[in-house]
Design a protein around this motif. Structure first.
Motif, PDB file in Angstrom:
ATOM      1  N   LEU A   1       7.871  -5.223  -4.888  1.00 11.48           N
ATOM      2  CA  LEU A   1       6.663  -4.821  -4.689  1.00 11.48           C
ATOM      3  C   LEU A   1       6.005  -4.982  -3.273  1.00 11.48           C
ATOM      4  O   LEU A   1       6.140  -5.735  -2.737  1.00 11.48           O
ATOM      5  CB  LEU A   1       5.851  -5.680  -5.536  1.00 11.48           C
ATOM      6  CG  LEU A   1       4.333  -5.753  -5.469  1.00 11.48           C
ATOM      7  CD1 LEU A   1       3.854  -4.346  -6.371  1.00 11.48           C
ATOM      8  CD2 LEU A   1       3.618  -6.795  -6.359  1.00 11.48           C
ATOM      9  N   GLU A   2       5.455  -3.643  -2.861  1.00 15.24           N
ATOM     10  CA  GLU A   2       4.758  -3.558  -1.784  1.00 15.24           C
ATOM     11  C   GLU A   2       3.598  -2.912  -1.971  1.00 15.24           C
ATOM     12  O   GLU A   2       3.650  -1.658  -2.111  1.00 15.24           O
ATOM     13  CB  GLU A   2       5.581  -2.919  -0.702  1.00 15.24           C
ATOM     14  CG  GLU A   2       6.737  -3.857  -0.085  1.00 15.24           C
ATOM     15  CD  GLU A   2       7.419  -3.284   1.083  1.00 15.24           C
ATOM     16  OE1 GLU A   2       6.675  -2.546   1.633  1.00 15.24           O
ATOM     17  OE2 GLU A   2       8.698  -3.369   1.175  1.00 15.24           O
ATOM     18  N   GLN A   3       2.469  -3.307  -1.637  1.00 11.87           N
ATOM     19  CA  GLN A   3       1.138  -2.659  -1.896  1.00 11.87           C
ATOM     20  C   GLN A   3       0.258  -3.093  -0.780  1.00 11.87           C
ATOM     21  O   GLN A   3      -0.217  -4.211  -0.389  1.00 11.87           O
ATOM     22  CB  GLN A   3       0.314  -3.096  -3.136  1.00 11.87           C
ATOM     23  CG  GLN A   3       1.263  -2.801  -4.315  1.00 11.87           C
ATOM     24  CD  GLN A   3       0.396  -2.743  -5.800  1.00 11.87           C
ATOM     25  OE1 GLN A   3      -0.507  -3.303  -5.812  1.00 11.87           O
ATOM     26  NE2 GLN A   3       1.006  -2.126  -6.808  1.00 11.87           N
TER      27      GLN A   3
ATOM     28  N   SER B   1      13.167   9.203  -1.462  1.00 10.64           N
ATOM     29  CA  SER B   1      14.481   9.127  -1.159  1.00 10.64           C
ATOM     30  C   SER B   1      15.221   8.306  -2.222  1.00 10.64           C
ATOM     31  O   SER B   1      14.566   7.699  -3.002  1.00 10.64           O
ATOM     32  CB  SER B   1      14.723   8.525   0.177  1.00 10.64           C
ATOM     33  OG  SER B   1      14.084   7.055   0.051  1.00 10.64           O
ATOM     34  N   LEU B   2      16.703   8.198  -1.977  1.00  3.94           N
ATOM     35  CA  LEU B   2      17.583   7.473  -2.868  1.00  3.94           C
ATOM     36  C   LEU B   2      17.092   6.258  -2.899  1.00  3.94           C
ATOM     37  O   LEU B   2      17.042   5.630  -4.096  1.00  3.94           O
ATOM     38  CB  LEU B   2      18.920   7.747  -2.233  1.00  3.94           C
ATOM     39  CG  LEU B   2      19.948   7.082  -3.105  1.00  3.94           C
ATOM     40  CD1 LEU B   2      20.073   7.585  -4.638  1.00  3.94           C
ATOM     41  CD2 LEU B   2      21.645   7.411  -2.625  1.00  3.94           C
ATOM     42  N   PHE B   3      16.733   5.394  -1.865  1.00  2.00           N
ATOM     43  CA  PHE B   3      16.436   4.214  -1.574  1.00  2.00           C
ATOM     44  C   PHE B   3      14.894   4.213  -1.566  1.00  2.00           C
ATOM     45  O   PHE B   3      14.539   4.102  -0.505  1.00  2.00           O
ATOM     46  CB  PHE B   3      17.018   3.364  -0.539  1.00  2.00           C
ATOM     47  CG  PHE B   3      18.342   3.398  -0.844  1.00  2.00           C
ATOM     48  CD1 PHE B   3      19.409   4.292   0.081  1.00  2.00           C
ATOM     49  CD2 PHE B   3      19.269   2.342  -1.762  1.00  2.00           C
ATOM     50  CE1 PHE B   3      20.788   4.046  -0.202  1.00  2.00           C
ATOM     51  CE2 PHE B   3      20.648   2.432  -1.836  1.00  2.00           C
ATOM     52  CZ  PHE B   3      21.361   3.355  -1.221  1.00  2.00           C
ATOM     53  N   TYR B   4      14.175   3.986  -2.654  1.00  3.68           N
ATOM     54  CA  TYR B   4      12.839   4.259  -2.634  1.00  3.68           C
ATOM     55  C   TYR B   4      12.275   2.938  -2.234  1.00  3.68           C
ATOM     56  O   TYR B   4      12.486   1.718  -2.616  1.00  3.68           O
ATOM     57  CB  TYR B   4      12.373   4.382  -4.095  1.00  3.68           C
ATOM     58  CG  TYR B   4      10.877   4.671  -4.257  1.00  3.68           C
ATOM     59  CD1 TYR B   4      10.321   5.381  -3.333  1.00  3.68           C
ATOM     60  CD2 TYR B   4      10.066   4.121  -5.201  1.00  3.68           C
ATOM     61  CE1 TYR B   4       8.742   5.617  -3.445  1.00  3.68           C
ATOM     62  CE2 TYR B   4       8.703   4.332  -5.331  1.00  3.68           C
ATOM     63  CZ  TYR B   4       7.964   5.170  -4.513  1.00  3.68           C
ATOM     64  OH  TYR B   4       6.620   5.277  -4.723  1.00  3.68           O
ATOM     65  N   THR B   5      11.261   2.898  -1.121  1.00  2.00           N
ATOM     66  CA  THR B   5      11.033   1.423  -0.491  1.00  2.00           C
ATOM     67  C   THR B   5       9.949   0.984  -1.150  1.00  2.00           C
ATOM     68  O   THR B   5       9.613  -0.178  -0.705  1.00  2.00           O
ATOM     69  CB  THR B   5      10.693   1.812   1.256  1.00  2.00           C
ATOM     70  OG1 THR B   5       9.661   2.731   1.253  1.00  2.00           O
ATOM     71  CG2 THR B   5      11.732   2.327   1.832  1.00  2.00           C
ATOM     72  N   TYR B   6       9.175   1.603  -1.916  1.00  2.33           N
ATOM     73  CA  TYR B   6       7.960   1.101  -2.761  1.00  2.33           C
ATOM     74  C   TYR B   6       8.515   0.391  -4.110  1.00  2.33           C
ATOM     75  O   TYR B   6       9.399   0.846  -4.634  1.00  2.33           O
ATOM     76  CB  TYR B   6       6.695   1.905  -2.838  1.00  2.33           C
ATOM     77  CG  TYR B   6       6.253   2.295  -1.765  1.00  2.33           C
ATOM     78  CD1 TYR B   6       6.501   3.699  -1.008  1.00  2.33           C
ATOM     79  CD2 TYR B   6       5.165   1.755  -0.843  1.00  2.33           C
ATOM     80  CE1 TYR B   6       5.948   4.287  -0.054  1.00  2.33           C
ATOM     81  CE2 TYR B   6       4.796   2.230   0.361  1.00  2.33           C
ATOM     82  CZ  TYR B   6       4.967   3.306   0.652  1.00  2.33           C
ATOM     83  OH  TYR B   6       4.407   3.657   1.879  1.00  2.33           O
ATOM     84  N   GLY B   7       7.516  -0.678  -4.403  1.00  2.00           N
ATOM     85  CA  GLY B   7       8.015  -1.264  -5.751  1.00  2.00           C
ATOM     86  C   GLY B   7       7.429  -1.107  -6.626  1.00  2.00           C
ATOM     87  O   GLY B   7       7.344  -1.820  -7.827  1.00  2.00           O
ATOM     88  N   CYS B   8       6.729  -0.131  -6.939  1.00  2.00           N
ATOM     89  CA  CYS B   8       5.801   0.075  -8.275  1.00  2.00           C
ATOM     90  C   CYS B   8       6.820   0.365  -9.696  1.00  2.00           C
ATOM     91  O   CYS B   8       6.428  -0.084 -10.590  1.00  2.00           O
ATOM     92  CB  CYS B   8       5.134   1.630  -7.990  1.00  2.00           C
ATOM     93  SG  CYS B   8       3.963   1.482  -6.564  1.00  2.00           S
ATOM     94  N   THR B   9       7.798   1.002  -9.344  1.00  2.00           N
ATOM     95  CA  THR B   9       8.518   1.102 -10.748  1.00  2.00           C
ATOM     96  C   THR B   9       9.141  -0.093 -11.264  1.00  2.00           C
ATOM     97  O   THR B   9       9.529  -0.311 -12.335  1.00  2.00           O
ATOM     98  CB  THR B   9       9.757   2.267 -10.354  1.00  2.00           C
ATOM     99  OG1 THR B   9      10.579   1.680  -9.296  1.00  2.00           O
ATOM    100  CG2 THR B   9       9.347   3.567 -10.054  1.00  2.00           C
ATOM    101  N   GLU B  10       9.191  -0.998 -10.043  1.00  2.00           N
ATOM    102  CA  GLU B  10       9.611  -2.410 -10.432  1.00  2.00           C
ATOM    103  C   GLU B  10       8.777  -3.392 -10.867  1.00  2.00           C
ATOM    104  O   GLU B  10       8.882  -4.511 -10.973  1.00  2.00           O
ATOM    105  CB  GLU B  10      10.669  -3.075  -9.633  1.00  2.00           C
ATOM    106  CG  GLU B  10      11.849  -1.988  -9.074  1.00  2.00           C
ATOM    107  CD  GLU B  10      12.748  -2.371  -8.091  1.00  2.00           C
ATOM    108  OE1 GLU B  10      13.841  -2.157  -7.950  1.00  2.00           O
ATOM    109  OE2 GLU B  10      12.160  -3.324  -7.305  1.00  2.00           O
ATOM    110  N   THR B  11       7.490  -2.793 -10.881  1.00  2.00           N
ATOM    111  CA  THR B  11       6.315  -3.947 -10.598  1.00  2.00           C
ATOM    112  C   THR B  11       6.188  -4.639 -12.217  1.00  2.00           C
ATOM    113  O   THR B  11       6.423  -3.876 -13.114  1.00  2.00           O
ATOM    114  CB  THR B  11       5.045  -3.206 -10.479  1.00  2.00           C
ATOM    115  OG1 THR B  11       5.110  -2.829  -9.093  1.00  2.00           O
ATOM    116  CG2 THR B  11       3.893  -4.472 -10.386  1.00  2.00           C
ATOM    117  N   LYS B  12       6.121  -6.091 -12.078  1.00  2.00           N
ATOM    118  CA  LYS B  12       6.052  -6.598 -13.359  1.00  2.00           C
ATOM    119  C   LYS B  12       4.591  -7.058 -13.603  1.00  2.00           C
ATOM    120  O   LYS B  12       3.572  -7.109 -12.637  1.00  2.00           O
ATOM    121  CB  LYS B  12       6.582  -7.884 -13.439  1.00  2.00           C
ATOM    122  CG  LYS B  12       8.105  -7.950 -13.335  1.00  2.00           C
ATOM    123  CD  LYS B  12       8.719  -9.485 -13.232  1.00  2.00           C
ATOM    124  CE  LYS B  12      10.327  -9.099 -12.786  1.00  2.00           C
ATOM    125  NZ  LYS B  12      10.816 -10.450 -12.742  1.00  2.00           N
TER     126      LYS B  12
END
Length: 281
Positions: A261-263, A12-23
Motif C-alpha cells: 500500500l502506497e498513498q 507495468s508488470l510490477f505495479y508499484t502502487y498497492g491498491c489491488t492489495e489494499t485491505k
C-alpha cells in the motif's frame, strides 16, 4: 460533468502502487494507559521479525530499527531506558519500571502507518543515517491527545528514553489535525473539501488493468474515495527531525506493512480553508 482524464496507461508488470492489495483497515486502537496490551496474536510479519536477531546495521536507519523494536519483545525491553519517564505536556508525572511495561506494537497490527510532512524535501530525512532524535506520535483524534514516544541514538544504538502526552491543540500540526479529523469522519464535509480540480493518479475504477493520470472534479470524488485509506480515530506520525511550521501545505503519506500500500495525499490551506488538492494511490 464528464470525467476529465489526461492520460490512461497500461500498468507495468510490477505495479508499484498497492491498491489491488489494499485491505480494509482494522479498527483503530486508542488505549490511553501508559502501557498497551500484548494479548493480540502475532501476525506473520511480526512473527518473522521477532524470530530473527536484529542485525547491527538496523541501528543505522530508524525505520529498520523500529520495525524490529515493535515486533521483538526481547529487543524492546533491552532498548528502553528504565525506569521510563512519563511526562504530561512536558511535566514529569511518573516513572515506569520494566515489570510494568507491556509490549508496544505501534502500527504493526493495523497494516499501515502514516507520516505528515510540510514538503517533499523532508522525506529525505527518512534515509538520513546521521539523525539522533526521532519521535513517534500516536495521535488520538477522538480524545484530541497526542502521545509521543521519544527515541534517541545513544552510543550508536536507538533507545526509547521517554513518553510525553500532550493536547492535540499544542501540536505543531494542530490546525491540520483538527481539519483531518472531520475530513476523515464526515463524508459531506469531505466532499466539500475536495479542490477543483483534484490532481489524481491511480487505478481506473472502471478498468482494473489501467491507471489514470489527470484531473477529477469534486463531484467525481465519491467514485474514488472508497479506494483511499483514511484512519478515522487514530493516526501515527514520525518526526525524523523535520521542523514543522504553520505551513499551508501538508503531505499525508500512508504506507502499508508487507502489503504494497502506497498513498500520497496533498492538502493545501487556501484562504484559510484546507482542501485535498492532489491524490496518488
Amino acid at each position: 460533468m464528464p470525467v476529465i482524464v489526461l492520460a490512461i496507461v497500461l500498468p507495468s508488470l510490477f505495479y508499484t502502487y498497492g491498491c489491488t492489495e489494499t485491505k480494509a483497515p482494522k479498527k483503530d486502537s486508542v488505549p490511553m494507559t501508559s502501557v498497551d496490551s500484548d494479548s493480540v496474536a502475532e501476525d506473520s510479519s511480526e512473527s518473522i521479525i521477532s524470530s530473527t536477531p536484529m542485525p547491527k546495521a538496523a541501528d543505522e536507519l530508524f525505520d529498520d530499527f523500529v520495525f524490529n523494536f515493535a515486533a521483538n519483545k526481547k529487543l524492546q525491553y533491552k532498548r528502553i531506558v528504565f525506569p521510563l519517564k512519563l511526562y504530561s505536556n512536558g511535566v514529569l508525572k511518573k516513572e515506569i519500571g520494566s515489570s510494568s511495561w507491556k509490549m508496544e506494537h505501534f502500527f504493526m497490527r493495523q497494516d499501515y502507518y502514516t507520516v505528515i510532512l510540510d514538503n517533499s524535501r523532508q522525506s529525505r530525512l527518512v534515509k538520513d543515517t546521521t539523525i539522533k532524535d526521532v519521535i513517534i506520535e500516536k495521535i488520538y483524534l477522538d480524545r484530541k491527545t497526542v502521545r509521543q514516544y521519544i527515541f534517541k541514538r545513544l552510543d550508536g544504538k536507538w533507545m526509547m528514553t521517554a513518553i510525553n502526552n500532550k493536547p492535540m491543540s499544542k501540536n505543531k500540526n494542530a490546525s491540520f489535525l483538527k481539519f483531518y479529523k472531520k475530513f476523515a469522519n464526515d463524508s459531506a464535509y469531505q466532499n466539500s473539501h475536495i479542490y477543483s480540480p483534484l490532481k489524481f493518479s491511480g487505478p481506473d475504477p472502471d478498468d482494473d488493468f489501467s491507471t489514470m493520470h489527470g484531473d477529477l472534479m469534486p463531484e467525481q470524488w465519491p467514485a474514488f474515495s472508497s479506494q483511499v485509506v483514511l484512519p478515522k480515530h487514530m493516526i501515527y506520525n514520525i518526526l525524523y527531525g523535520q521542523k514543522y511550521t504553520e505551513s499551508s501545505t501538508k503531505l499525508f503519506f500512508i504506507r502499508g506493512i508487507s502489503n504494497g500500500l502506497e498513498q500520497d495525499l496533498t492538502f493545501r490551506r487556501i484562504n484559510g480553508v484546507w482542501y485535498l488538492t492532489k491524490l496518488n494511490i
